[in-house]
Design an enzyme around this catalytic site. Structure first.
Site, mmCIF file in Angstrom:
data_model
loop_
_atom_site.group_PDB
_atom_site.id
_atom_site.type_symbol
_atom_site.label_atom_id
_atom_site.label_comp_id
_atom_site.label_asym_id
_atom_site.label_seq_id
_atom_site.Cartn_x
_atom_site.Cartn_y
_atom_site.Cartn_z
ATOM 1 N N GLY A 213 0.783 -1.235 0.000
ATOM 2 C CA GLY A 213 0.000 0.000 0.000
ATOM 3 C C GLY A 213 0.810 1.278 0.000
ATOM 4 O O GLY A 213 0.310 2.319 0.423
ATOM 5 N N ALA A 216 -0.824 3.888 -2.173
ATOM 6 C CA ALA A 216 -2.047 4.348 -1.507
ATOM 7 C C ALA A 216 -1.719 5.363 -0.416
ATOM 8 O O ALA A 216 -2.358 6.419 -0.325
ATOM 9 C CB ALA A 216 -2.800 3.163 -0.917
ATOM 10 N N GLU A 238 4.603 5.211 -12.843
ATOM 11 C CA GLU A 238 4.082 3.874 -13.134
ATOM 12 C C GLU A 238 2.617 3.901 -13.531
ATOM 13 O O GLU A 238 2.187 3.184 -14.437
ATOM 14 C CB GLU A 238 4.259 2.983 -11.896
ATOM 15 C CG GLU A 238 3.811 1.548 -12.088
ATOM 16 C CD GLU A 238 4.058 0.709 -10.845
ATOM 17 O OE1 GLU A 238 4.392 -0.478 -11.003
ATOM 18 O OE2 GLU A 238 3.911 1.242 -9.723
ATOM 19 N N ARG A 247 -8.312 6.758 -7.505
ATOM 20 C CA ARG A 247 -8.019 6.418 -6.106
ATOM 21 C C ARG A 247 -8.333 7.588 -5.174
ATOM 22 O O ARG A 247 -8.833 7.385 -4.067
ATOM 23 C CB ARG A 247 -6.552 6.009 -5.958
ATOM 24 C CG ARG A 247 -6.215 4.674 -6.602
ATOM 25 C CD ARG A 247 -4.815 4.253 -6.221
ATOM 26 N NE ARG A 247 -4.479 2.927 -6.733
ATOM 27 C CZ ARG A 247 -3.631 2.098 -6.135
ATOM 28 N NH1 ARG A 247 -3.040 2.450 -5.004
ATOM 29 N NH2 ARG A 247 -3.362 0.930 -6.652
ATOM 30 N N GLN A 360 11.195 0.549 -3.529
ATOM 31 C CA GLN A 360 10.965 -0.882 -3.358
ATOM 32 C C GLN A 360 11.956 -1.455 -2.349
ATOM 33 O O GLN A 360 13.078 -0.953 -2.217
ATOM 34 C CB GLN A 360 11.148 -1.607 -4.693
ATOM 35 C CG GLN A 360 10.016 -1.365 -5.686
ATOM 36 C CD GLN A 360 8.819 -2.266 -5.415
ATOM 37 O OE1 GLN A 360 8.637 -2.762 -4.306
ATOM 38 N NE2 GLN A 360 7.994 -2.466 -6.425
ATOM 39 N N ARG A 381 16.226 -1.493 -1.642
ATOM 40 C CA ARG A 381 16.668 -2.153 -2.857
ATOM 41 C C ARG A 381 17.575 -1.260 -3.710
ATOM 42 O O ARG A 381 17.371 -0.062 -3.799
ATOM 43 C CB ARG A 381 15.437 -2.565 -3.678
ATOM 44 C CG ARG A 381 15.726 -3.331 -4.942
ATOM 45 C CD ARG A 381 14.405 -3.754 -5.566
ATOM 46 N NE ARG A 381 14.601 -4.322 -6.890
ATOM 47 C CZ ARG A 381 13.619 -4.734 -7.666
ATOM 48 N NH1 ARG A 381 12.366 -4.638 -7.252
ATOM 49 N NH2 ARG A 381 13.862 -5.230 -8.855
ATOM 50 N N LYS A 428 14.217 5.567 10.288
ATOM 51 C CA LYS A 428 15.265 6.588 10.375
ATOM 52 C C LYS A 428 14.598 7.943 10.464
ATOM 53 O O LYS A 428 13.660 8.243 9.719
ATOM 54 C CB LYS A 428 16.191 6.547 9.148
ATOM 55 C CG LYS A 428 17.263 7.648 9.172
ATOM 56 C CD LYS A 428 18.112 7.668 7.913
ATOM 57 C CE LYS A 428 19.109 8.825 7.954
ATOM 58 N NZ LYS A 428 19.948 8.903 6.729
#
Length: 469
Positions: A213, A216, A238, A247, A360, A381, A428
């Site tokens: 989410g 969102a 995206e 949304r 991600q 990532r 953090k």
């Protein structure tokens, strides 16, 4: 002055001589104008540049600056004869009666240099544009980069006296109403309490595995801020703008997103939706769904946006970091992602706005069964520099997602509370405590909400012992 060769180049040779003469009159002014004339390249006349370089060298060594020391320095460098010998140095020292206008002379020299540089850059851009294999986008990007570098090079020393800043801070604190946030509101009580709103110049990384989410939550924060009158620019790399707005409408109208997309909207719900559409028209919420965009493109778009909107831009959201295009000449992806991350931090600092960038997580988090799939900083990532550049790193953790994977194929009926349980982990926080904030995720309207128990007090899990880790 008749020995100077004057052509059509922008130049102010007289100002160069007068400036050098002013320094001879009062060498103390050199420290005042050195930040304006940074490396001597601003001088058009080679003789004057040689004299300037000698003065700078003497000043760095703590030596006095006068006719004798400058001549000796030039002689050591083998340039005394080139500039015209002691006679030229003497004539320069007598060129002005005082050092009163030295800063004005420096600005004249700097201005002529900027115009020459701009002309040279323009010529290069024209050559690039006329090349047979010219790619318009690359030429535009190169042109903006060069001109921007030239513009940002016009920077003077701008250190501020701490007491003066403190006076301004106190004025802000005393005029701020009780309960007001110093930063951009998020719409979430505990998060606002923890951060006092999203602060200018901060880069906030919002990271999660797919289906947690993160988009969102980013849309929720952007919408909440816009509803408070904050100007928000949302970059969706995206998802097209139409899906983002779907949304938003689902969330603010409380309409099931699946029903909305299937057209299962009855008359009473339509009235609500149209009312929300009209409300949304009045809010400063903007969406850019350009794909295949580099970080520099994004920075350029934000600069242009801010200029066009009367210098108003309160929040930038980027969905998401790993989808940003990487320079073609970068050898490794992690280096490219690191460059993009650093550019986003530059964006936040330059435009004095908070930037929320989605990211991600790698798959390691899914294999961490002992902790129930709870993410940690090492799970970011593609690049460890993301953590270094970020002022805050947030993770979304929804236990139901991990539990659903374990129960796959089994007869399992989790409670509504379990389905909605979500945590925003502040892993953090450069300027405050880390914490874990419990939220509710209403999936049918893709909306995160405050947990029912939320109070206005600081989160009980806040850890001030590692507040600045």
């Amino acid at each position: 002055m008749s020995d100077y060769h004057v052509n059509s180049d922008p130049q102010s040779v007289d100002a160069e001589v007068w400036l050098l003469g002013a320094i001879f009159r009062d060498p103390r002014v050199l420290d005042e104008i050195a930040p304006i004339l940074k490396n001597g390249a601003e001088f058009y006349n080679g003789k004057n540049q040689a004299v300037w370089d000698s003065m700078i060298a003497l000043n760095k060594n703590g030596d006095p600056i006068d006719i004798l020391t400058v001549c000796n320095m030039l002689e050591k460098k083998g340039k005394l004869a080139e500039v015209g010998g002691k006679d030229y140095i003497f004539s320069v020292s007598e060129s002005v009666p005082s050092a009163a206008s030295v800063e004005y002379y420096a600005e004249m020299i700097r201005g002529a240099y900027v115009l020459r540089s701009l002309r040279n850059v323009s010529n290069d851009i024209i050559k690039e544009a006329m090349a047979p294999a010219a790619i318009p986008r690359d030429v535009l990007q190169s042109a903006e980069k060069r001109i921007f570098e030239l513009a940002t090079d016009q920077v003077k020393e701008n250190a501020l006296q701490a007491g003066e800043v403190a006076h301004d801070v106190m004025h802000m604190l005393l005029t701020q109403k009780h309960g007001d946030l110093s930063g951009c509101p998020t719409g979430f009580t505990e998060l606002n309490t923890l951060t006092n709103g999203l602060q200018n110049s901060d880069l906030i990384i919002l990271a999660a595995r797919p289906s947690m989410g993160k988009t969102a939550l980013a849309i929720n924060i952007a919408t909440n801020a816009a509803m408070e009158g904050k100007t928000v620019l949302f970059f969706s790399l995206e998802m097209p703008a139409q899906l983002i707005v779907e949304r938003v409408l689902s969330s603010i109208a409380g309409v099931n997103l699946s029903d909305l997309r299937k057209g299962k909207v009855y008359s009473d719900v339509q009235k609500t939706l149209f009312a929300k559409v009209e409300d949304l028209k009045e809010k400063p919420f903007y969406i850019d769904d350009t794909i295949d965009m580099q970080a520099f493109d994004l920075l350029s778009k934000c600069r242009v946006f801010k200029r066009k909107h009367n210098n108003k831009l309160d929040l930038v959201v980027v969905d998401y970091l790993q989808l940003m295009k990487i320079r073609g000449d970068v050898e490794r992806r992690d280096i490219g992602v690191a460059e993009n991350s650093l550019m986003l931090k530059k964006l936040a600092k330059e435009l004095q706005i908070p930037v929320v960038a989605l990211a991600q997580l790698n798959r390691n988090v899914e294999n961490r069964t002992v902790s129930g799939g709870r993410p940690q900083l090492s799970d970011l990532r593609d690049s460890g520099s993301i953590e270094q550049d970020a002022d805050m790193v947030w993770f979304i953790h929804r236990p139901i997602v991990e539990e659903r994977k374990k129960k796959k194929g089994e007869d399992w009926n989790p409670t509504i509370e379990a389905q909605r349980q979500a945590f925003l982990i502040i892993a953090k926080n450069r300027n405050g405590p880390t914490a874990e904030i419990e939220l509710e995720f209403h999936g049918e309207i893709t909306t995160f909400k405050d947990h029912l128990r939320t109070s206005i007090e600081p989160p009980p899990d806040s850890s001030f012992s590692n507040a600045y880790a």
